[in-house]
Scaffold this motif. Sequence first.
Motif, PDB file in Angstrom:
ATOM      1  N   UNK A 129      69.494  31.847   0.452  1.00  0.00           N
ATOM      2  CA  UNK A 129      69.703  31.891  -0.995  1.00  0.00           C
ATOM      3  C   UNK A 129      68.380  32.168  -1.673  1.00  0.00           C
ATOM      4  N   UNK A 130      68.422  32.876  -2.784  1.00  0.00           N
ATOM      5  CA  UNK A 130      67.207  33.248  -3.484  1.00  0.00           C
ATOM      6  C   UNK A 130      66.457  32.002  -3.970  1.00  0.00           C
ATOM      7  N   UNK A 131      65.203  31.928  -3.615  1.00  0.00           N
ATOM      8  CA  UNK A 131      64.390  30.778  -4.011  1.00  0.00           C
ATOM      9  C   UNK A 131      64.235  30.749  -5.529  1.00  0.00           C
ATOM     10  N   UNK A 132      64.384  29.578  -6.104  1.00  0.00           N
ATOM     11  CA  UNK A 132      64.249  29.436  -7.550  1.00  0.00           C
ATOM     12  C   UNK A 132      62.813  29.705  -7.972  1.00  0.00           C
ATOM     13  N   UNK A 133      62.654  30.540  -8.958  1.00  0.00           N
ATOM     14  CA  UNK A 133      61.337  30.844  -9.504  1.00  0.00           C
ATOM     15  C   UNK A 133      61.322  30.418 -10.972  1.00  0.00           C
ATOM     16  N   UNK A 134      60.511  29.440 -11.281  1.00  0.00           N
ATOM     17  CA  UNK A 134      60.469  28.964 -12.662  1.00  0.00           C
ATOM     18  C   UNK A 134      59.762  29.967 -13.565  1.00  0.00           C
ATOM     19  N   UNK A 135      60.136  29.940 -14.833  1.00  0.00           N
ATOM     20  CA  UNK A 135      59.477  30.797 -15.809  1.00  0.00           C
ATOM     21  C   UNK A 135      58.014  30.382 -15.957  1.00  0.00           C
ATOM     22  N   UNK A 136      57.190  31.367 -16.277  1.00  0.00           N
ATOM     23  CA  UNK A 136      55.778  31.110 -16.560  1.00  0.00           C
ATOM     24  C   UNK A 136      55.581  31.283 -18.063  1.00  0.00           C
ATOM     25  N   UNK A 137      55.242  30.204 -18.740  1.00  0.00           N
ATOM     26  CA  UNK A 137      55.120  30.209 -20.197  1.00  0.00           C
ATOM     27  C   UNK A 137      53.663  30.420 -20.602  1.00  0.00           C
ATOM     28  N   UNK A 138      53.457  31.464 -21.400  1.00  0.00           N
ATOM     29  CA  UNK A 138      52.115  31.841 -21.839  1.00  0.00           C
ATOM     30  C   UNK A 138      52.062  31.765 -23.365  1.00  0.00           C
ATOM     31  N   UNK A 139      50.992  31.172 -23.879  1.00  0.00           N
ATOM     32  CA  UNK A 139      50.854  30.957 -25.321  1.00  0.00           C
ATOM     33  C   UNK A 139      49.620  31.684 -25.846  1.00  0.00           C
ATOM     34  N   UNK A 140      49.802  32.319 -26.995  1.00  0.00           N
ATOM     35  CA  UNK A 140      48.706  33.063 -27.612  1.00  0.00           C
ATOM     36  C   UNK A 140      48.792  32.944 -29.130  1.00  0.00           C
ATOM     37  N   UNK A 141      47.646  32.756 -29.760  1.00  0.00           N
ATOM     38  CA  UNK A 141      47.555  32.733 -31.218  1.00  0.00           C
ATOM     39  C   UNK A 141      46.884  34.027 -31.666  1.00  0.00           C
ATOM     40  N   UNK A 142      47.404  34.620 -32.733  1.00  0.00           N
ATOM     41  CA  UNK A 142      46.768  35.810 -33.290  1.00  0.00           C
ATOM     42  C   UNK A 142      46.525  35.621 -34.778  1.00  0.00           C
ATOM     43  N   UNK A 143      45.548  36.336 -35.273  1.00  0.00           N
ATOM     44  CA  UNK A 143      45.236  36.284 -36.703  1.00  0.00           C
ATOM     45  C   UNK A 143      44.769  37.645 -37.229  1.00  0.00           C
ATOM     46  N   UNK A 144      43.764  38.241 -36.584  1.00  0.00           N
ATOM     47  CA  UNK A 144      43.208  39.470 -37.144  1.00  0.00           C
ATOM     48  C   UNK A 144      43.026  40.604 -36.165  1.00  0.00           C
ATOM     49  N   UNK A 145      43.655  40.518 -34.996  1.00  0.00           N
ATOM     50  CA  UNK A 145      43.416  41.548 -33.974  1.00  0.00           C
ATOM     51  C   UNK A 145      44.675  42.360 -33.693  1.00  0.00           C
TER      52      UNK A 145
END
Length: 270
Positions: free
Chosen positions: A28-44
């Motif tokens: 059975x396909x091994x469970x792969x958890x989501x990878x959560x990435x966080x980023x803040x933006x303002x002026x770029x």
Amino acid sequence: KHANNTYSIISKESKMEQLNHINSLPRSKEYEEDIHIFMVTWGRVHILHDTIQSLVQEQTVAHRIKLHIWNNNNEIREQVDAIISLFPNNLIDVIHSKINLYSYSRFLHIKKVIAENLVEYVIIVDDDQQFSPDYIENLWKERKPKTYLSWWGRKFKGKSYFKGIPNYKELSQGQRLDIMDFDYAGPGGCIIDANAFLMPATLAIPQKYSSLDDLWLSYVMHMAGWGVKRTLVRPRTITDEKTKAVALWSRLKDHKDDFLNFLRDGGWQV
């Protein structure tokens, strides 16, 4: 054992035959958890598309990535939404803030996401960074419980924030391997146990220093007895003049030592 309470002996050859059969069955396909990435933006906003693309389309683990963006600049809301619309809508969520909460906003965003999802570790990146295709995969492999790992950091040894070691060149080139434990770690390019954001202290930064969440996070992790470690998995920082012109650190640098001394007075022996 049979119904009449008698037993039969299975030969070693029969056992091996059954075991080989079981091992040959499709897994059975091994469970792969989501990878959560966080980023803040303002002026770029001028490099935002390329930064997002290097995360959600070019990574070896792109199929697992969920990117969470907090926009602190309401004036670029339409531009940010237009860029995000170019990518599949199940990969990215964005929060547009009416006021600039600086990088402290990533703490709020992380807390919101982990309240709604099963998240064991989080990755934080900056909007002036781009990433090699195996960056997230390699960083993910280094995750550890009760540990905050970043490529960027300092040992202070009682000195100014700006006299901490290693220096930028040494860090960016993977030098000074004698220093793998940090007093301070920068969040941009880190992976951290998500339980850090379930600690009330993590979000309880003194209001006067609310824009200096990077120092506060390292302080809280040390005071909680967590590891603050160095990783050699490094992003690429964009250094053109337009990108550097909106760098938050350049406006906050005069306050770094003030806050560091405040934290030392609070028991941080660095």
